[in-house]
Scaffold this motif. Structure first.
Motif, PDB file in Angstrom:
ATOM      1  N   PRO A 159      -8.865   1.354  -4.536  1.00  0.00           N
ATOM      2  CA  PRO A 159      -7.697   1.817  -5.305  1.00  0.00           C
ATOM      3  C   PRO A 159      -6.538   2.246  -4.406  1.00  0.00           C
ATOM      4  CG  PRO A 159      -9.701   2.660  -6.292  1.00  0.00           C
ATOM      5  CD  PRO A 159     -10.111   1.995  -5.010  1.00  0.00           C
ATOM      6  N   ARG A 160      -6.845   2.893  -3.291  1.00  0.00           N
ATOM      7  CA  ARG A 160      -5.789   3.330  -2.366  1.00  0.00           C
ATOM      8  C   ARG A 160      -5.099   2.125  -1.736  1.00  0.00           C
ATOM      9  NH1 ARG A 160      -3.169   7.921  -2.887  1.00  0.00           N
ATOM     10  NH2 ARG A 160      -3.160   9.296  -1.080  1.00  0.00           N
ATOM     11  N   GLU A 161      -5.886   1.113  -1.389  1.00  0.00           N
ATOM     12  CA  GLU A 161      -5.307  -0.098  -0.799  1.00  0.00           C
ATOM     13  C   GLU A 161      -4.471  -0.854  -1.820  1.00  0.00           C
ATOM     14  OE1 GLU A 161      -9.057  -0.451   2.304  1.00  0.00           O
ATOM     15  OE2 GLU A 161      -8.907  -1.846   0.622  1.00  0.00           O
ATOM     16  N   ARG A 162      -4.888  -0.818  -3.081  1.00  0.00           N
ATOM     17  CA  ARG A 162      -4.070  -1.442  -4.128  1.00  0.00           C
ATOM     18  C   ARG A 162      -2.723  -0.735  -4.258  1.00  0.00           C
ATOM     19  NH1 ARG A 162      -6.060  -5.169  -7.844  1.00  0.00           N
ATOM     20  NH2 ARG A 162      -3.852  -5.189  -8.396  1.00  0.00           N
ATOM     21  N   GLU A 163      -2.744   0.615  -4.144  1.00  0.00           N
ATOM     22  CA  GLU A 163      -1.487   1.357  -4.180  1.00  0.00           C
ATOM     23  C   GLU A 163      -0.591   0.943  -3.020  1.00  0.00           C
ATOM     24  OE1 GLU A 163      -1.578   5.679  -5.115  1.00  0.00           O
ATOM     25  OE2 GLU A 163      -3.744   5.399  -5.124  1.00  0.00           O
ATOM     26  N   ALA A 164      -1.198   0.816  -1.829  1.00  0.00           N
ATOM     27  CA  ALA A 164      -0.424   0.412  -0.653  1.00  0.00           C
ATOM     28  C   ALA A 164       0.153  -0.992  -0.858  1.00  0.00           C
ATOM     29  CB  ALA A 164      -1.309   0.461   0.594  1.00  0.00           C
ATOM     30  N   LEU A 165      -0.637  -1.874  -1.436  1.00  0.00           N
ATOM     31  CA  LEU A 165      -0.162  -3.241  -1.694  1.00  0.00           C
ATOM     32  C   LEU A 165       0.991  -3.235  -2.686  1.00  0.00           C
ATOM     33  CD1 LEU A 165      -0.365  -6.301  -1.443  1.00  0.00           C
ATOM     34  CD2 LEU A 165      -2.200  -6.268  -3.152  1.00  0.00           C
ATOM     35  N   ASP A 166       0.872  -2.440  -3.741  1.00  0.00           N
ATOM     36  CA  ASP A 166       1.967  -2.349  -4.718  1.00  0.00           C
ATOM     37  C   ASP A 166       3.258  -1.894  -4.047  1.00  0.00           C
ATOM     38  OD1 ASP A 166       0.355  -3.163  -6.803  1.00  0.00           O
ATOM     39  OD2 ASP A 166      -0.119  -1.131  -7.468  1.00  0.00           O
ATOM     40  N   LEU A 167       3.149  -0.918  -3.148  1.00  0.00           N
ATOM     41  CA  LEU A 167       4.326  -0.403  -2.453  1.00  0.00           C
ATOM     42  C   LEU A 167       4.885  -1.441  -1.482  1.00  0.00           C
ATOM     43  CD1 LEU A 167       3.054   3.241  -1.878  1.00  0.00           C
ATOM     44  CD2 LEU A 167       4.937   2.534  -3.370  1.00  0.00           C
ATOM     45  N   LEU A 168       4.004  -2.203  -0.845  1.00  0.00           N
ATOM     46  CA  LEU A 168       4.468  -3.315   0.002  1.00  0.00           C
ATOM     47  C   LEU A 168       5.258  -4.305  -0.839  1.00  0.00           C
ATOM     48  CD1 LEU A 168       1.438  -4.255   2.334  1.00  0.00           C
ATOM     49  CD2 LEU A 168       3.682  -3.397   3.058  1.00  0.00           C
ATOM     50  N   GLY A 169       4.742  -4.595  -2.021  1.00  0.00           N
ATOM     51  CA  GLY A 169       5.416  -5.530  -2.910  1.00  0.00           C
ATOM     52  C   GLY A 169       6.783  -5.053  -3.342  1.00  0.00           C
ATOM     53  N   GLU A 170       6.981  -3.738  -3.352  1.00  0.00           N
ATOM     54  CA  GLU A 170       8.283  -3.168  -3.714  1.00  0.00           C
ATOM     55  C   GLU A 170       9.231  -3.112  -2.524  1.00  0.00           C
ATOM     56  OE1 GLU A 170       7.436   0.618  -5.417  1.00  0.00           O
ATOM     57  OE2 GLU A 170       6.312  -0.229  -7.122  1.00  0.00           O
ATOM     58  N   GLY A 171       8.730  -3.524  -1.337  1.00  0.00           N
ATOM     59  CA  GLY A 171       9.595  -3.592  -0.163  1.00  0.00           C
ATOM     60  C   GLY A 171       9.601  -2.349   0.705  1.00  0.00           C
ATOM     61  N   HIS A 172       8.633  -1.460   0.516  1.00  0.00           N
ATOM     62  CA  HIS A 172       8.611  -0.227   1.303  1.00  0.00           C
ATOM     63  C   HIS A 172       8.036  -0.466   2.697  1.00  0.00           C
ATOM     64  CE1 HIS A 172       9.832   2.378  -1.981  1.00  0.00           C
ATOM     65  NE2 HIS A 172       8.967   1.753  -2.775  1.00  0.00           N
ATOM     66  N   SER A 173       8.521   0.303   3.655  1.00  0.00           N
ATOM     67  CA  SER A 173       8.002   0.245   5.022  1.00  0.00           C
ATOM     68  C   SER A 173       6.697   1.020   5.101  1.00  0.00           C
ATOM     69  CB  SER A 173       9.018   0.861   5.990  1.00  0.00           C
ATOM     70  OG  SER A 173       9.146   2.255   5.746  1.00  0.00           O
TER      71      SER A 173
END
Length: 218
Positions: A159-173
């Motif tokens: 679940p934590r990695e999915r959150e990180a992936l979602d944020l990557l998809g939004e363009g976050h560093s």
């Protein structure tokens, strides 16, 4: 020769496509057959939901990527409004995991835009007749994933990695991801690195590309 319509009237179709030229070409192709009728056109998920309620189509032919959302995600809302409607997703590209999502959410199938218009007409007829139709290139993957014999790409993300992936998809560093997750920078880096490893990506950009292709991001 076209398959006979299961209805005593033309199959009523709601076309959901935000590119006018593509929508026009599809409408012309479908309506050249007397057993198919496009009763409405929509260019967004919101319009599709409104038109489905208003026109009561037999089949919703819906683009996967729309300005206000993902066509696959909208299947559940469409079926909640009209339980008998059949939803056929039209996609520029597809994968086994995306197709499996279509099936899991009650969709009637997925066909790629690269297919000919005659194949699209046939798919609409078959869906209206109660069949489930998936592009032949995806069918094997769909069956494998739905029966659990083949886990989808990204299925082992935490679940934590999915959150990180979602944020990557939004363009976050990575620094922004760490801040959003409320973790130290090194911990955030570790989450992102594990996402890359599990997706088989060599860069964050490639990870996002793979995730979008596999339907992990909207």
């Amino acid at each position: 020769m076209p398959s006979p319509s299961p209805h005593d009237r033309p199959v009523r179709i709601l076309l959901v496509e935000d590119h006018d030229m593509v929508a026009e070409a599809i409408c012309l192709a479908l309506e050249r057959s007397p057993d198919l009728q496009v009763v409405a056109r929509a260019a967004s998920v919101a319009s599709a939901l409104s038109d489905a309620r208003r026109y009561e189509p037999d089949v919703v032919l819906m683009d996967r990527r729309l300005p206000d959302g993902d066509g696959v995600t909208a299947i559940a809302d469409l079926r909640a409004l009209a339980p008998d409607v059949r939803v056929l997703i039209l996609a520029g590209e597809g994968s086994g995991s995306v197709a499996a999502r279509v099936a899991e959410t009650g969709g009637a199938g997925l066909i790629l835009k690269a297919r000919g218009l005659s194949e699209l007409e046939d798919a609409v007829r078959r869906v209206a007749a109660g069949e489930v139709v998936f592009d032949q290139d995806l069918l094997g993957d769909v069956l494998g994933r739905l029966t659990g014999r083949e886990p989808g790409v990204g299925a082992n993300l935490t679940p934590r990695e999915r959150e990180a992936l979602d944020l990557l998809g939004e363009g976050h560093s990575t620094a922004e991801i760490s801040d959003r997750l409320g973790v130290a920078l090194n911990t955030g880096r570790n989450h992102v690195q594990r996402v890359l490893e599990k997706l088989g990506a060599r860069s964050q950009l490639e990870a996002v590309t793979i995730a979008r292709r596999e339907g992990l991001l909207g």
